[in-house]
Design a protein around this motif. Structure first.
Motif, PDB file in Angstrom:
ATOM      1  N   PHE A  70      23.454  -3.492  49.576  1.00 16.12           N
ATOM      2  CA  PHE A  70      23.090  -2.507  48.549  1.00 16.12           C
ATOM      3  C   PHE A  70      22.118  -1.513  49.182  1.00 16.12           C
ATOM      4  CE2 PHE A  70      23.596  -5.045  44.312  1.00 16.12           C
ATOM      5  CZ  PHE A  70      24.927  -4.675  44.256  1.00 16.12           C
ATOM      6  N   LYS A  71      22.448  -0.218  49.107  1.00 17.99           N
ATOM      7  CA  LYS A  71      21.523   0.827  49.548  1.00 17.99           C
ATOM      8  C   LYS A  71      21.201   1.714  48.349  1.00 17.99           C
ATOM      9  CE  LYS A  71      23.000   1.022  54.398  1.00 17.99           C
ATOM     10  NZ  LYS A  71      23.477   1.880  55.506  1.00 17.99           N
ATOM     11  N   PHE A  72      19.915   1.939  48.137  1.00 19.94           N
ATOM     12  CA  PHE A  72      19.465   2.723  46.979  1.00 19.94           C
ATOM     13  C   PHE A  72      18.852   4.033  47.468  1.00 19.94           C
ATOM     14  CE2 PHE A  72      19.093  -1.803  46.146  1.00 19.94           C
ATOM     15  CZ  PHE A  72      19.778  -1.948  44.951  1.00 19.94           C
ATOM     16  N   SER A  73      19.234   5.137  46.829  1.00 14.58           N
ATOM     17  CA  SER A  73      18.702   6.449  47.214  1.00 14.58           C
ATOM     18  C   SER A  73      18.403   7.258  45.954  1.00 14.58           C
ATOM     19  CB  SER A  73      19.696   7.195  48.106  1.00 14.58           C
ATOM     20  OG  SER A  73      20.916   7.412  47.409  1.00 14.58           O
ATOM     21  N   GLU A  74      17.665   8.355  46.149  1.00  8.37           N
ATOM     22  CA  GLU A  74      17.305   9.264  45.048  1.00  8.37           C
ATOM     23  C   GLU A  74      16.681   8.504  43.875  1.00  8.37           C
ATOM     24  OE1 GLU A  74      20.403  12.212  44.139  1.00  8.37           O
ATOM     25  OE2 GLU A  74      21.414  11.574  45.969  1.00  8.37           O
ATOM     26  N   ILE A  75      15.766   7.594  44.194  1.00  8.58           N
ATOM     27  CA  ILE A  75      15.118   6.769  43.161  1.00  8.58           C
ATOM     28  C   ILE A  75      14.033   7.581  42.463  1.00  8.58           C
ATOM     29  CG2 ILE A  75      13.728   4.693  42.766  1.00  8.58           C
ATOM     30  CD1 ILE A  75      15.135   3.539  45.331  1.00  8.58           C
ATOM     31  N   LYS A  76      14.084   7.616  41.141  1.00  7.41           N
ATOM     32  CA  LYS A  76      13.085   8.343  40.337  1.00  7.41           C
ATOM     33  C   LYS A  76      12.580   7.433  39.234  1.00  7.41           C
ATOM     34  CE  LYS A  76      15.584  12.702  41.007  1.00  7.41           C
ATOM     35  NZ  LYS A  76      16.392  13.733  40.329  1.00  7.41           N
ATOM     36  N   TYR A  77      11.258   7.415  39.061  1.00  7.34           N
ATOM     37  CA  TYR A  77      10.649   6.627  37.990  1.00  7.34           C
ATOM     38  C   TYR A  77      10.176   7.542  36.860  1.00  7.34           C
ATOM     39  CZ  TYR A  77      10.639   2.435  40.928  1.00  7.34           C
ATOM     40  OH  TYR A  77      11.022   1.360  41.686  1.00  7.34           O
ATOM     41  N   ASN A  78       9.886   6.916  35.715  1.00 10.97           N
ATOM     42  CA  ASN A  78       9.311   7.613  34.549  1.00 10.97           C
ATOM     43  C   ASN A  78      10.154   8.818  34.123  1.00 10.97           C
ATOM     44  OD1 ASN A  78       6.993   5.853  34.512  1.00 10.97           O
ATOM     45  ND2 ASN A  78       6.222   6.981  36.278  1.00 10.97           N
ATOM     46  N   GLN A  79      11.446   8.564  33.905  1.00 19.52           N
ATOM     47  CA  GLN A  79      12.379   9.626  33.500  1.00 19.52           C
ATOM     48  C   GLN A  79      12.534   9.730  31.983  1.00 19.52           C
ATOM     49  OE1 GLN A  79      13.970  11.802  35.991  1.00 19.52           O
ATOM     50  NE2 GLN A  79      12.108  10.859  36.799  1.00 19.52           N
ATOM     51  N   ASP A  80      11.789   8.902  31.254  1.00 17.00           N
ATOM     52  CA  ASP A  80      11.776   8.951  29.787  1.00 17.00           C
ATOM     53  C   ASP A  80      13.187   8.865  29.204  1.00 17.00           C
ATOM     54  OD1 ASP A  80      10.357   8.962  27.408  1.00 17.00           O
ATOM     55  OD2 ASP A  80      10.469  11.142  27.172  1.00 17.00           O
ATOM     56  N   LEU A  81      13.950   7.877  29.637  1.00 18.63           N
ATOM     57  CA  LEU A  81      15.323   7.701  29.169  1.00 18.63           C
ATOM     58  C   LEU A  81      15.337   7.180  27.734  1.00 18.63           C
ATOM     59  CD1 LEU A  81      16.783   5.925  32.335  1.00 18.63           C
ATOM     60  CD2 LEU A  81      17.065   8.323  31.706  1.00 18.63           C
ATOM     61  N   GLU A  82      16.271   7.673  26.950  1.00 21.46           N
ATOM     62  CA  GLU A  82      16.398   7.227  25.565  1.00 21.46           C
ATOM     63  C   GLU A  82      17.017   5.829  25.530  1.00 21.46           C
ATOM     64  OE1 GLU A  82      15.447   8.699  22.792  1.00 21.46           O
ATOM     65  OE2 GLU A  82      14.721  10.550  23.742  1.00 21.46           O
ATOM     66  N   GLU A  83      16.515   4.995  24.634  1.00 19.67           N
ATOM     67  CA  GLU A  83      17.063   3.650  24.489  1.00 19.67           C
ATOM     68  C   GLU A  83      18.521   3.687  24.036  1.00 19.67           C
ATOM     69  OE1 GLU A  83      16.137  -0.419  21.970  1.00 19.67           O
ATOM     70  OE2 GLU A  83      14.476   0.971  22.332  1.00 19.67           O
ATOM     71  N   SER A  84      18.883   4.746  23.301  1.00 20.04           N
ATOM     72  CA  SER A  84      20.255   4.879  22.782  1.00 20.04           C
ATOM     73  C   SER A  84      21.286   5.047  23.899  1.00 20.04           C
ATOM     74  CB  SER A  84      20.341   6.081  21.828  1.00 20.04           C
ATOM     75  OG  SER A  84      19.947   7.282  22.494  1.00 20.04           O
ATOM     76  N   LEU A  85      20.806   5.337  25.122  1.00 15.79           N
ATOM     77  CA  LEU A  85      21.724   5.455  26.270  1.00 15.79           C
ATOM     78  C   LEU A  85      22.314   4.101  26.633  1.00 15.79           C
ATOM     79  CD1 LEU A  85      22.754   7.319  28.669  1.00 15.79           C
ATOM     80  CD2 LEU A  85      20.744   6.511  29.932  1.00 15.79           C
ATOM     81  N   PHE A  86      21.559   3.031  26.356  1.00 15.64           N
ATOM     82  CA  PHE A  86      21.919   1.692  26.836  1.00 15.64           C
ATOM     83  C   PHE A  86      22.714   0.925  25.773  1.00 15.64           C
ATOM     84  CE2 PHE A  86      18.299   3.252  29.124  1.00 15.64           C
ATOM     85  CZ  PHE A  86      18.574   2.919  30.444  1.00 15.64           C
ATOM     86  N   THR A  87      23.925   1.415  25.517  1.00 16.73           N
ATOM     87  CA  THR A  87      24.794   0.802  24.516  1.00 16.73           C
ATOM     88  C   THR A  87      26.208   0.653  25.068  1.00 16.73           C
ATOM     89  OG1 THR A  87      25.472   2.930  23.565  1.00 16.73           O
ATOM     90  CG2 THR A  87      23.480   1.898  22.641  1.00 16.73           C
ATOM     91  N   THR A  88      26.990  -0.206  24.436  1.00 18.46           N
ATOM     92  CA  THR A  88      28.393  -0.365  24.852  1.00 18.46           C
ATOM     93  C   THR A  88      29.188   0.915  24.589  1.00 18.46           C
ATOM     94  OG1 THR A  88      28.883  -1.383  22.703  1.00 18.46           O
ATOM     95  CG2 THR A  88      28.406  -2.868  24.537  1.00 18.46           C
ATOM     96  N   ARG A  89      28.722   1.716  23.647  1.00 14.22           N
ATOM     97  CA  ARG A  89      29.393   3.012  23.387  1.00 14.22           C
ATOM     98  C   ARG A  89      29.294   3.922  24.605  1.00 14.22           C
ATOM     99  NH1 ARG A  89      27.903   5.797  17.831  1.00 14.22           N
ATOM    100  NH2 ARG A  89      28.916   3.874  17.129  1.00 14.22           N
ATOM    101  N   THR A  90      28.139   3.893  25.262  1.00 11.31           N
ATOM    102  CA  THR A  90      27.962   4.695  26.487  1.00 11.31           C
ATOM    103  C   THR A  90      28.910   4.204  27.577  1.00 11.31           C
ATOM    104  OG1 THR A  90      25.617   5.021  25.931  1.00 11.31           O
ATOM    105  CG2 THR A  90      26.272   5.513  28.190  1.00 11.31           C
ATOM    106  N   LEU A  91      29.133   2.901  27.642  1.00  4.93           N
ATOM    107  CA  LEU A  91      30.080   2.365  28.627  1.00  4.93           C
ATOM    108  C   LEU A  91      31.456   2.987  28.439  1.00  4.93           C
ATOM    109  CD1 LEU A  91      29.387  -1.507  28.647  1.00  4.93           C
ATOM    110  CD2 LEU A  91      28.421   0.215  30.150  1.00  4.93           C
TER     111      LEU A  91
END
Length: 215
Positions: free
Chosen positions: A190-211
Motif C-alpha cells: 500500500f502506498k499513500f500519497s496526497e494525504i490531507k487532514y482536517n478536510q471537514d468532511l460531511e458525515e452524510s458522505l459515509f453512506t451506502t448511497r454514496t457507494l
C-alpha cells in the motif's frame, strides 16, 4: 505481487472521518477499468462490544454487499490484507505481554505478544496471535508477525514509510507478505500519497448511497 513477481496495480481514493472515538472510512477504486467504481465502506467502532460494519459495492452487480463477521478474515479485493485488517483492532479484545526491547529500522521498539481473548476474535481476524513491534518514541506499530489460523501460514506486516504530517504520524507505505515456511506466496504493498487532514468532511458522505452513486 505474486511469487513470480507478477503485479496487479490498483489506484484508490480514500476518505476518513473521525466521529468521536469511532472512525468512518470510504474507499473508491479508480483504475484499472475492471475494478473502477468498486467501493468499500467501514464503520470502525471503538466499543469492542459492537461489531464493525463493512459494506462492499460491486458495480457489475449494481449491488451493495454487507460483509458478514464470518467473512472478515477473507482477502480484501484479492490482496494480502483481510477485511478485518481494514479496521483498527479493539485493544480490549486482546491480552498483551512485552517480550523484550529491540531495535528495528534504527528505532527502539517494544516487542509484544498479542493474543485474542476470545475465539470470536480469532474467527473474525483469522489470526491466532501476533507479535508486534511498537516504536518507543511515537507508539506506532511498525512491524507485525500474524499467525494465521488456517493453513499454517504467516503474514508479515511492515511499515516501510512513516511521516509526520500536520503533527500526525502517518504511514505512507506499508506491505503485507504471506509466507508458508520461508517461502513467499504473495505480497501486497500500500502506498499513500496526497494525504490531507482536517478536510471537514460531511458525515452524510459515509453512506451506502454514496457507494452506489460514486464520487
Amino acid at each position: 505481487i505474486d511469487k513470480n513477481g507478477k503485479k496487479r496495480i490498483r489506484n484508490l481514493k480514500t476518505h476518513v472521518k473521525e466521529k468521536g472515538e469511532d472512525k468512518l472510512k470510504l474507499m473508491f477504486f479508480l483504475t484499472p477499468a475492471d475494478v473502477k467504481n468498486t467501493a468499500f465502506l467501514t464503520y470502525d467502532y471503538e466499543d469492542s462490544s459492537k461489531d464493525d460494519d463493512q459494506w462492499l459495492y460491486l458495480p457489475a452487480l449494481q449491488k451493495v454487499k454487507r460483509i458478514a463477521s464470518s467473512d472478515k478474515s477473507s482477502s480484501f479485493m484479492g490482496s494480502d490484507f483481510t477485511y478485518s485488517d481494514m479496521t483498527s483492532r479493539n485493544a480490549a479484545d486482546y491480552n498483551y505481554k512485552i517480550m523484550k526491547e529491540k531495535k528495528v529500522g534504527g528505532h527502539m521498539t517494544w516487542q509484544m505478544l498479542v493474543t485474542p481473548k476470545s475465539e470470536k476474535t480469532v474467527e473474525e481476524t483469522g489470526y491466532t496471535k501476533s507479535i508486534v513491534f511498537v516504536r518507543q518514541d511515537n507508539f506506532v506499530i511498525i512491524q507485525a508477525l500474524n499467525y494465521i489460523k488456517a493453513g499454517k501460514k504467516l503474514k508479515y506486516m511492515q511499515v516501510k514509510g512513516l511521516e509526520l504530517i500536520d503533527g500526525i504520524w502517518t504511514a505512507t507505505e506499508m506491505q503485507m507478505i504471506t509466507k508458508k515456511g520461508k517461502k513467499m506466496l504473495h505480497k501486497t504493498i500500500f502506498k499513500f500519497s496526497e494525504i490531507k487532514y482536517n478536510q471537514d468532511l460531511e458525515e452524510s458522505l459515509f453512506t451506502t448511497r454514496t457507494l452506489e452513486r460514486g464520487l
